[in-house]
Design an enzyme around this catalytic site. Structure first.
Site, mmCIF file in Angstrom:
data_model
loop_
_atom_site.group_PDB
_atom_site.id
_atom_site.type_symbol
_atom_site.label_atom_id
_atom_site.label_comp_id
_atom_site.label_asym_id
_atom_site.label_seq_id
_atom_site.Cartn_x
_atom_site.Cartn_y
_atom_site.Cartn_z
ATOM 1 N N ASP A 306 25.555 -28.446 -30.107
ATOM 2 C CA ASP A 306 26.955 -28.402 -29.702
ATOM 3 C C ASP A 306 27.240 -26.996 -29.152
ATOM 4 O O ASP A 306 26.384 -26.111 -29.169
ATOM 5 C CB ASP A 306 27.875 -28.763 -30.877
ATOM 6 C CG ASP A 306 29.201 -29.366 -30.412
ATOM 7 O OD1 ASP A 306 29.655 -29.026 -29.294
ATOM 8 O OD2 ASP A 306 29.800 -30.164 -31.151
ATOM 9 N N GLU A 512 39.948 -31.110 -31.812
ATOM 10 C CA GLU A 512 39.090 -30.428 -32.783
ATOM 11 C C GLU A 512 39.919 -29.747 -33.878
ATOM 12 O O GLU A 512 40.862 -30.327 -34.396
ATOM 13 C CB GLU A 512 38.127 -29.492 -32.049
ATOM 14 C CG GLU A 512 37.231 -30.262 -31.065
ATOM 15 C CD GLU A 512 36.057 -29.478 -30.537
ATOM 16 O OE1 GLU A 512 35.404 -28.753 -31.310
ATOM 17 O OE2 GLU A 512 35.763 -29.603 -29.337
#
Length: 624
Positions: A306, A512
């Protein structure tokens, strides 16, 4: 011809013959088996060229000089990283092609692969079709619809010259306090498994006999990425990038199953998650990445980190970068997302290989996998954008598909103060109706996070679509007067003589960690608008949110309540069902709690006392 001339001629012929042979490169021959092409190319590569393939950098750094000097293998657009605001499909394609020319100018001419988050349609791009977020798609219970969304998304992404998407998110969100819960189809692993059909939509159907191998069916399809491996939806208190505390059985039965289906469907890549499992960072987890995913499940694509994922192996991030590289590459990650600090990464990894800290066999495994995906998807044969596809972006057929998805995603939680007196479907012909609330005429709010910007944005000037208010106006009878007020005061409500009201409220966009939320209340002034309007007028409340919210205090005041999730650009789908052109059919793919004190609470738990249980959803019939 004299003997000297004859000798010169023969020498020249030999040289030309040798040149002819030298020009045949096995790895450039599409008739050769993929394995033979990879081995041939890998055998020609220097360490610098191999490490370049393992490096993914952000678009802003991807100059021709950087791409060629460092042999960069991949470039990405982060959330909200277009070439410039409101860039067209042609603008995107030109940018990607320019980068590709730089990659192909290197000694071996290995194409770079450009990746982007396309998590509910091609969501970074102006005028793209924005589909409902996964939380809504889970409520449709329609895997074939989701496959068609994958097909449409692939075409819109290819319209911009991009061959690779960081989707789907196959997280199993077990706690709605998590800021990424809307990226999850369901709390139920079986529903998430069923929705891996989107991979076949994005990539194409794997040919019979090739199940389990990375597959991309040509230049109208894209490489997909199942994410985030693994346990991202199970963190303590829903804290993003947090710690998932669960035993091996729980991990394997809740969070892992959708990866089995993804691999069978030929998913090309898998992205590692920021979270930890019982205290160990996933980006450093050799057991789950190498022993389990690569060796036991036989995943043959490449594993990607990521965003700055290896940096976060340490706390604070980047504290000991040499260790992070050793741990991340050693765990089995093949491509590293190093958007900005790529020179440090390349230098440090090179040094570790030269010192035998990281074995060359690990580098070769990574590059072999990356090349396998590039060869399989035809990137060597078709490295550039197909400009004939630019018309696919925001295409009307795709918008109609998104509208269908909105209709099927709506969950009717209440319909009438008594079952015998349903409010829905609403009559199109009325004297005067009130539309109220912060989300009724706000495209940004109804699309949510990961829309044009990483965090999304409120308002109607970011992209093109239909707000719920516009949809209502185009659906009611021309004689019906529609009055709109974001936050009407009580006198307006009392004296308006309205036939009924539609109140549209909910969450502002987030993504997020910014979405982590411990109280899950409807943001102000939503509750007061509901109370003010619904006290005086028959009302339906349409809730726009990425997850269940606290509604119990207001539900008694409402006549009808609809969970519309984050529907995207096609708000007409909401009006289609409110007014009875279609019936309500959506079923909760998440448990709707009474209070946050109950969380986490999921279907199958011993103490299960929800406001609305998993699978709940009232139905209505379409008006004839």
């Amino acid at each position: 011809m004299g003997s000297l001339h004859k000798a010169t001629f023969v020498l020249l012929m030999l040289c030309l013959s040798a040149l002819g042979r030298a020009e045949y490169l096995k790895y450039k021959d599409p008739n050769q088996p993929v394995g033979a092409r990879i081995k041939d190319l890998l055998g020609r590569m220097t360490l610098a060229e191999k490490i370049g393939q393992m490096t993914q950098i952000e678009r802003v750094n991807a100059t021709a000089e950087v791409l060629s000097k460092y042999f960069i293998g991949s470039v990405l657009s982060s959330g909200g990283s277009p070439p410039f605001p409101r860039a067209s499909a042609e603008d995107w394609a030109s940018m990607v092609d320019e980068m590709q020319r730089a990659a192909l100018s290197t000694r071996l001419g290995i194409p770079m692969i450009y990746g982007i988050d396309a998590v509910h349609g091609h969501n970074n791009v102006y005028k793209a079709t924005i589909f409902p977020h996964n939380v809504g798609l889970g409520a449709t219970r329609d895997p074939m619809l989701v496959k068609r969304i994958g097909e449409a998304t692939a075409l819109e992404v290819r319209a911009t010259g991009i061959p690779y998407v960081f989707a789907p998110c196959i997280a199993v969100c077990r706690d709605p306090r998590w800021g990424r819960c809307y990226e999850s189809y369901s709390e139920d692993p079986n529903i998430v498994r069923s929705m891996t059909t989107i991979i076949s939509g994005l990539q194409g159907d794997v040919p019979s006999g090739s199940e389990g191998r990375p597959y991309v069916g040509g230049s109208k399809k894209v490489a997909a990425c199942a994410k985030h491996y693994v346990g991202d939806g199970g963190t303590f208190m829903g804290i993003n990038e947090g710690n998932t505390i669960i035993d091996n059985h729980g991990m394997m039965t809740i969070h892992m199953p959708a990866y089995y289906n993804s691999i069978i469907r030929g998913v090309s890549t898998i992205m590692v998650s920021f979270n930890s499992w019982n205290g160990k960072k996933m980006h450093a987890n050799h057991y789950l990445i190498t022993d389990f995913l690569k060796n036991k499940l036989k995943f043959r694509g490449f594993v990607i980190s990521d965003w700055q994922g290896i940096d976060k192996i340490t706390t604070p991030p980047h504290l000991n970068y040499s260790y992070s590289i050793e741990a991340g590459i050693g765990a089995g990650i093949d491509m590293i997302m190093v958007p900005f600090g790529y020179t440090e990464f390349i230098d440090d990894l090179t040094s570790q290989v030269e010192k035998n800290i990281i074995p060359m066999s690990r580098i070769d495994d990574a590059v072999y996998r990356i090349l396998r995906v590039k060869f399989t998807m035809g990137l060597f044969e078709n490295p550039y954008a197909d400009r004939s596809l630019v018309g696919e972006l925001g295409k009307q057929e795709h918008r109609e598909l998104a509208r269908e998805a909105v209709r099927k995603s709506l969950v009717l939680l209440k319909n009438g103060k008594h079952a015998s007196t349903p409010l829905l479907p609403l009559p199109k012909k009325a004297g005067k109706i009130l539309v109220a609330g912060s989300h009724a005429d706000n495209l940004g709010n109804q699309c949510g996070g990961w829309t044009i910007e990483w965090q999304g944005d409120t308002g109607n000037n970011k992209t093109v679509g239909t707000t719920i208010l516009s949809a209502i106006k185009s659906t009611v009878d021309p004689s019906t007067r529609v009055v709109f007020s974001v936050n009407p005061d009580s006198t307006v409500v009392e004296n308006g003589k309205y036939d009924y009201a539609i109140v549209v409220v909910g969450e502002a966009p987030y993504a997020e960690t910014f979405g982590d939320n411990l109280n899950l209340t409807i943001p102000a002034p939503g509750p007061s608008v509901v109370q003010t309007v619904c006290k005086k007028i028959n009302c339906v409340v349409v809730l726009i949110s990425g997850r269940p919210l606290v509604v119990e205090p207001y539900i008694g005041a409402t006549d009808a309540l609809v969970a519309a999730w984050l529907p995207g650009t096609e708000g007409q789908g909401v009006a289609d069902v409110l007014f009875g052109n279609y019936g309500f059919s959506g079923k909760l793919a998440r448990t709707w709690f009474k209070s946050v004190d109950q969380l986490p609470m999921n279907v199958g738990d011993k103490h299960y006392d929800p406001l609305f249980p998993f699978g709940f959803g009232l139905t209505t019939e379409a008006k004839k």
